[in-house]
Motif scaffolding. Structure first.
Motif, PDB file in Angstrom:
ATOM      1  N   LEU A  17     -45.960 -22.263 -27.385  1.00  0.00           N
ATOM      2  CA  LEU A  17     -46.090 -20.809 -27.502  1.00  0.00           C
ATOM      3  C   LEU A  17     -44.773 -20.101 -27.177  1.00  0.00           C
ATOM      4  O   LEU A  17     -44.374 -19.175 -27.887  1.00  0.00           O
ATOM      5  CB  LEU A  17     -47.204 -20.300 -26.582  1.00  0.00           C
ATOM      6  N   GLY A  18     -44.114 -20.535 -26.116  1.00  0.00           N
ATOM      7  CA  GLY A  18     -42.847 -19.918 -25.738  1.00  0.00           C
ATOM      8  C   GLY A  18     -41.787 -20.063 -26.809  1.00  0.00           C
ATOM      9  O   GLY A  18     -41.096 -19.098 -27.161  1.00  0.00           O
ATOM     10  N   LEU A  19     -41.660 -21.240 -27.362  1.00  0.00           N
ATOM     11  CA  LEU A  19     -40.656 -21.483 -28.402  1.00  0.00           C
ATOM     12  C   LEU A  19     -40.993 -20.737 -29.695  1.00  0.00           C
ATOM     13  O   LEU A  19     -40.098 -20.182 -30.348  1.00  0.00           O
ATOM     14  CB  LEU A  19     -40.513 -22.979 -28.664  1.00  0.00           C
ATOM     15  N   VAL A  20     -42.261 -20.694 -30.052  1.00  0.00           N
ATOM     16  CA  VAL A  20     -42.659 -20.001 -31.280  1.00  0.00           C
ATOM     17  C   VAL A  20     -42.448 -18.493 -31.141  1.00  0.00           C
ATOM     18  O   VAL A  20     -41.928 -17.847 -32.058  1.00  0.00           O
ATOM     19  CB  VAL A  20     -44.129 -20.320 -31.649  1.00  0.00           C
ATOM     20  N   VAL A  21     -42.820 -17.918 -30.007  1.00  0.00           N
ATOM     21  CA  VAL A  21     -42.626 -16.477 -29.811  1.00  0.00           C
ATOM     22  C   VAL A  21     -41.140 -16.131 -29.854  1.00  0.00           C
ATOM     23  O   VAL A  21     -40.738 -15.147 -30.479  1.00  0.00           O
ATOM     24  CB  VAL A  21     -43.286 -16.004 -28.497  1.00  0.00           C
ATOM     25  N   ALA A  22     -40.315 -16.943 -29.208  1.00  0.00           N
ATOM     26  CA  ALA A  22     -38.867 -16.698 -29.254  1.00  0.00           C
ATOM     27  C   ALA A  22     -38.353 -16.817 -30.691  1.00  0.00           C
ATOM     28  O   ALA A  22     -37.519 -16.023 -31.125  1.00  0.00           O
ATOM     29  CB  ALA A  22     -38.129 -17.673 -28.340  1.00  0.00           C
ATOM     30  N   ASP A  23     -38.866 -17.783 -31.442  1.00  0.00           N
ATOM     31  CA  ASP A  23     -38.473 -17.963 -32.841  1.00  0.00           C
ATOM     32  C   ASP A  23     -38.857 -16.739 -33.672  1.00  0.00           C
ATOM     33  O   ASP A  23     -38.087 -16.293 -34.518  1.00  0.00           O
ATOM     34  CB  ASP A  23     -39.130 -19.224 -33.404  1.00  0.00           C
ATOM     35  N   LEU A  24     -40.029 -16.189 -33.415  1.00  0.00           N
ATOM     36  CA  LEU A  24     -40.506 -15.042 -34.191  1.00  0.00           C
ATOM     37  C   LEU A  24     -39.801 -13.740 -33.822  1.00  0.00           C
ATOM     38  O   LEU A  24     -39.562 -12.892 -34.683  1.00  0.00           O
ATOM     39  CB  LEU A  24     -42.016 -14.877 -33.996  1.00  0.00           C
ATOM     40  N   LEU A  26     -36.746 -13.281 -32.013  1.00  0.00           N
ATOM     41  CA  LEU A  26     -35.319 -13.235 -31.703  1.00  0.00           C
ATOM     42  C   LEU A  26     -34.474 -13.821 -32.819  1.00  0.00           C
ATOM     43  O   LEU A  26     -34.631 -14.986 -33.194  1.00  0.00           O
ATOM     44  CB  LEU A  26     -35.068 -13.996 -30.391  1.00  0.00           C
ATOM     45  N   GLN A  27     -33.576 -13.009 -33.323  1.00  0.00           N
ATOM     46  CA  GLN A  27     -32.625 -13.496 -34.317  1.00  0.00           C
ATOM     47  C   GLN A  27     -31.607 -14.386 -33.604  1.00  0.00           C
ATOM     48  O   GLN A  27     -31.096 -14.043 -32.549  1.00  0.00           O
ATOM     49  CB  GLN A  27     -31.915 -12.320 -34.972  1.00  0.00           C
ATOM     50  N   GLY A  28     -31.351 -15.539 -34.152  1.00  0.00           N
ATOM     51  CA  GLY A  28     -30.426 -16.488 -33.538  1.00  0.00           C
ATOM     52  C   GLY A  28     -31.135 -17.590 -32.767  1.00  0.00           C
ATOM     53  O   GLY A  28     -30.529 -18.554 -32.343  1.00  0.00           O
ATOM     54  N   PHE A  29     -32.433 -17.460 -32.571  1.00  0.00           N
ATOM     55  CA  PHE A  29     -33.251 -18.492 -31.929  1.00  0.00           C
ATOM     56  C   PHE A  29     -34.201 -18.976 -33.006  1.00  0.00           C
ATOM     57  O   PHE A  29     -35.011 -18.215 -33.514  1.00  0.00           O
ATOM     58  CB  PHE A  29     -34.039 -17.885 -30.770  1.00  0.00           C
ATOM     59  N   PHE A  30     -34.081 -20.244 -33.387  1.00  0.00           N
ATOM     60  CA  PHE A  30     -34.896 -20.702 -34.494  1.00  0.00           C
ATOM     61  C   PHE A  30     -35.391 -22.125 -34.305  1.00  0.00           C
ATOM     62  O   PHE A  30     -34.750 -22.952 -33.681  1.00  0.00           O
ATOM     63  CB  PHE A  30     -34.135 -20.583 -35.824  1.00  0.00           C
ATOM     64  N   LEU A  31     -36.572 -22.336 -34.847  1.00  0.00           N
ATOM     65  CA  LEU A  31     -37.152 -23.671 -34.945  1.00  0.00           C
ATOM     66  C   LEU A  31     -37.051 -24.073 -36.412  1.00  0.00           C
ATOM     67  O   LEU A  31     -37.265 -23.263 -37.308  1.00  0.00           O
ATOM     68  CB  LEU A  31     -38.612 -23.658 -34.504  1.00  0.00           C
ATOM     69  N   HIS A  32     -36.716 -25.304 -36.654  1.00  0.00           N
ATOM     70  CA  HIS A  32     -36.563 -25.809 -38.020  1.00  0.00           C
ATOM     71  C   HIS A  32     -37.935 -26.249 -38.536  1.00  0.00           C
ATOM     72  O   HIS A  32     -38.300 -27.417 -38.457  1.00  0.00           O
ATOM     73  CB  HIS A  32     -35.573 -26.979 -38.041  1.00  0.00           C
ATOM     74  N   TRP A  33     -38.696 -25.290 -39.079  1.00  0.00           N
ATOM     75  CA  TRP A  33     -40.067 -25.558 -39.498  1.00  0.00           C
ATOM     76  C   TRP A  33     -40.148 -26.520 -40.669  1.00  0.00           C
ATOM     77  O   TRP A  33     -41.197 -27.144 -40.875  1.00  0.00           O
ATOM     78  CB  TRP A  33     -40.776 -24.242 -39.832  1.00  0.00           C
ATOM     79  N   ASP A  34     -39.085 -26.660 -41.444  1.00  0.00           N
ATOM     80  CA  ASP A  34     -39.115 -27.603 -42.560  1.00  0.00           C
ATOM     81  C   ASP A  34     -39.162 -29.044 -42.051  1.00  0.00           C
ATOM     82  O   ASP A  34     -39.545 -29.949 -42.779  1.00  0.00           O
ATOM     83  CB  ASP A  34     -37.921 -27.388 -43.489  1.00  0.00           C
ATOM     84  N   THR A 104     -34.000 -17.383 -23.430  1.00  0.00           N
ATOM     85  CA  THR A 104     -34.425 -17.955 -22.145  1.00  0.00           C
ATOM     86  C   THR A 104     -35.458 -17.067 -21.479  1.00  0.00           C
ATOM     87  O   THR A 104     -36.474 -17.554 -20.969  1.00  0.00           O
ATOM     88  CB  THR A 104     -33.207 -18.148 -21.218  1.00  0.00           C
ATOM     89  N   LEU A 105     -35.235 -15.761 -21.494  1.00  0.00           N
ATOM     90  CA  LEU A 105     -36.193 -14.830 -20.882  1.00  0.00           C
ATOM     91  C   LEU A 105     -37.542 -14.860 -21.594  1.00  0.00           C
ATOM     92  O   LEU A 105     -38.591 -14.902 -20.944  1.00  0.00           O
ATOM     93  CB  LEU A 105     -35.624 -13.405 -20.898  1.00  0.00           C
ATOM     94  N   ILE A 106     -37.518 -14.845 -22.926  1.00  0.00           N
ATOM     95  CA  ILE A 106     -38.772 -14.862 -23.686  1.00  0.00           C
ATOM     96  C   ILE A 106     -39.536 -16.152 -23.449  1.00  0.00           C
ATOM     97  O   ILE A 106     -40.744 -16.134 -23.158  1.00  0.00           O
ATOM     98  CB  ILE A 106     -38.503 -14.664 -25.195  1.00  0.00           C
ATOM     99  N   VAL A 107     -38.861 -17.283 -23.576  1.00  0.00           N
ATOM    100  CA  VAL A 107     -39.535 -18.574 -23.400  1.00  0.00           C
ATOM    101  C   VAL A 107     -40.068 -18.696 -21.980  1.00  0.00           C
ATOM    102  O   VAL A 107     -41.205 -19.133 -21.759  1.00  0.00           O
ATOM    103  CB  VAL A 107     -38.586 -19.749 -23.751  1.00  0.00           C
TER     104      VAL A 107
END
Length: 132
Positions: A17-24, A26-34, A104-107
């Motif tokens: 949840l923390g990583l996904v919310v940060a991905d959604l 924050l620009q510059g924080f991304f998960l490689h969903w592919d 870091t704060l969001i996660v």
């Protein structure tokens, strides 16, 4: 054993949840969903590192730098993110100082809230299942 599995599930869900919310958010924080394996690996690595680093950093801060005790969660979140980003197979990337700080704060915030709220959900379902 059940308690350990529930705790592990809570750590994994809160990390996700923390990583996904940060991905959604924050620009510059991304998960490689592919590369879903990479995202899964990033979540597992982050969750394990966070659960190992937090108590260790707490012990070190308590011993050597008591003034930092309030920032243990943030520091362990930052270090877990840093290590996860450095692992090439993990599907996570962070670009720029703002993304590092705000990410870091969001996660940290989302994982803290999730680890606080999710036990009630899991335990409530377990208690209701036990009564039935």
């Amino acid at each position: 054993m059940i308690r350990f599995l529930i705790r592990a599930a809570i750590w994994l869900v809160s990390a996700f949840l923390g990583l996904v919310v940060a991905d959604l958010l924050l620009q510059g924080f991304f998960l490689h969903w592919d590369n879903w394996w990479g995202v899964l690996l990033a979540v597992v690595i982050f969750a394990i590192l966070q659960s190992v680093l937090a108590p260790w950093i707490l012990k070190m801060a308590h011993r050597f730098a008591p003034a930092f005790l309030g920032g243990i969660g943030l520091l362990s979140t930052f270090l877990a993110l840093l290590i996860a980003v450095l692992i090439p197979a993990a599907g996570i990337g962070i670009d720029g100082p703002v993304a590092w700080i705000v990410g870091t704060l969001i996660v940290w915030l989302i994982t803290a809230l999730a680890t606080w709220l999710l036990p009630g959900v899991f335990l409530k379902n377990r208690v209701q299942g036990g009564r039935a």
